[in-house]
Scaffold this motif. Structure first.
Motif, PDB file in Angstrom:
ATOM      1  N   ALA A 136       0.837  -1.198   0.000  1.00 57.63           N
ATOM      2  CA  ALA A 136       0.000   0.000   0.000  1.00 57.63           C
ATOM      3  C   ALA A 136       0.873   1.250   0.000  1.00 57.63           C
ATOM      4  O   ALA A 136       1.865   1.328   0.724  1.00 57.63           O
ATOM      5  N   SER A 137       0.470   2.227  -0.795  1.00 58.51           N
ATOM      6  CA  SER A 137       1.282   3.430  -0.975  1.00 58.51           C
ATOM      7  C   SER A 137       1.068   4.473   0.116  1.00 58.51           C
ATOM      8  O   SER A 137       1.862   5.401   0.245  1.00 58.51           O
ATOM      9  N   GLY A 138      -0.018   4.371   0.859  1.00 56.61           N
ATOM     10  CA  GLY A 138      -0.382   5.417   1.808  1.00 56.61           C
ATOM     11  C   GLY A 138      -1.431   6.359   1.272  1.00 56.61           C
ATOM     12  O   GLY A 138      -1.980   7.167   2.032  1.00 56.61           O
ATOM     13  N   ALA A 139      -1.732   6.276  -0.033  1.00 56.21           N
ATOM     14  CA  ALA A 139      -2.839   7.044  -0.603  1.00 56.21           C
ATOM     15  C   ALA A 139      -4.127   6.277  -0.326  1.00 56.21           C
ATOM     16  O   ALA A 139      -4.267   5.115  -0.704  1.00 56.21           O
ATOM     17  N   ARG A 140      -5.088   6.932   0.340  1.00 54.57           N
ATOM     18  CA  ARG A 140      -6.302   6.250   0.779  1.00 54.57           C
ATOM     19  C   ARG A 140      -7.543   6.959   0.249  1.00 54.57           C
ATOM     20  O   ARG A 140      -7.583   8.181   0.143  1.00 54.57           O
ATOM     21  N   ALA A 141      -8.566   6.156  -0.028  1.00 58.31           N
ATOM     22  CA  ALA A 141      -9.907   6.658  -0.334  1.00 58.31           C
ATOM     23  C   ALA A 141     -10.889   5.823   0.468  1.00 58.31           C
ATOM     24  O   ALA A 141     -10.552   4.728   0.949  1.00 58.31           O
ATOM     25  N   ILE A 142     -12.109   6.328   0.615  1.00 62.17           N
ATOM     26  CA  ILE A 142     -13.100   5.603   1.405  1.00 62.17           C
ATOM     27  C   ILE A 142     -14.466   5.746   0.751  1.00 62.17           C
ATOM     28  O   ILE A 142     -14.819   6.802   0.225  1.00 62.17           O
TER      29      ILE A 142
END
Length: 276
Positions: A136-142
């Motif tokens: 995981a890159s650390g870029a998150r969406a929800i």
């Protein structure tokens, strides 16, 4: 952490893991879809999906058809369960309170406060676990559906800077004003309605420190539209606060996963643009 399901899917892998949650004080299952790009060693963005009442991690991964779009965009999908589970976890015996109905809040009232801390689990513990164990890159969406749509909106609004994008299907936008939310909040948070506002998207909009655009998908033939969902309340709150909102009313669509499957590709593309 133990992998309990492992299936090839659109060139990647649909897995389910079990782990001990310190936040919830119980064993929890969560689903992870690793797209084919995960095999290259690249660090990939992650979309967290929150499901609705009565659901587990299984509903989204078996019904939404999201893996095909995640493989196209190179997005990891993470779908947690909707509540704590186990023999010692409090339950009410109905579909809209207790197991399967955590409402993504941190409960303060007994007997719920011991285990029902789904906000902290989704916002903090689960991402830390995912980012430590997967590419995981650390870029998150929800994103999420119904009760999970409520969870996605409120968690994004309560945690500025943590997510690149947020969307929801058929969300409970004003739980303080509808029967599902009133029942759950009274049980989990007590009778003080001021305490409810911290988990109510319409109440949070006015004081939001980050104007993260909201994408909301709503079926026009949804059987819960006028009684439990009431998206016009979110629209009014966003207009009053100048908060960006794209509310799309889809004629003929109901509250089911047929609706989600029809438009999940557009949502994955939306999140991919924000995270890459």
């Amino acid at each position: 952490m133990q992998r309990i399901e492992h299936r090839a899917c659109f060139g990647g892998w649909q897995d389910v893991y079990r782990h001990r949650s310190e936040v919830l004080g119980c064993e929890m299952d969560f689903a992870v879809y690793l797209p084919p790009q995960a095999e290259t060693g690249a660090r990939l963005p992650v979309l967290y999906w929150l499901s609705g009442l009565t659901c587990s991690e299984q509903n989204f991964i078996t019904k939404a058809g999201a893996q095909r779009h995640a493989a196209e965009h190179g997005i990891i999908l993470v779908a947690p369960d909707t509540s704590p589970r186990g023999d010692d976890v409090a339950d009410a015996g109905g579909y809209d309170l207790g197991k399967g109905a955590g409402f993504y809040v941190n409960a303060t009232q007994q007997p719920w406060a011991r285990h029902y801390r789904m906000h902290d689990y989704v916002a903090a513990e689960l991402p830390a676990l995912v980012e430590a164990n997967f590419p995981a890159s650390g870029a998150r969406a929800i994103s999420g559906h119904s009760m999970g749509g409520h969870g996605a909106l409120t968690i994004a609004l309560r945690n500025p800077g943590r997510y690149r994008s947020v969307s929801a299907f058929s969300p409970i936008v004003a739980p303080s004003q509808v029967p599902w939310g009133e029942k759950a909040f009274a049980a989990y948070l007590g009778e003080d309605r001021e305490a409810w506002k911290q988990y109510d998207a319409c109440a949070l909009i006015a004081g939001a420190s980050e104007r993260l655009p909201l994408l909301v998908e709503q079926g026009g033939a949804d059987e819960f539209l006028d009684t439990q969902l009431r998206p016009q309340l979110l629209q009014a709150a966003c207009e009053a606060a100048g908060h960006p909102l794209q509310l799309r009313l889809r004629p003929g669509y109901d509250h089911s996963y047929y609706f989600i499957a029809s438009f999940i590709g557009e949502h994955l593309a939306h999140h991919a643009r924000a995270m890459t």
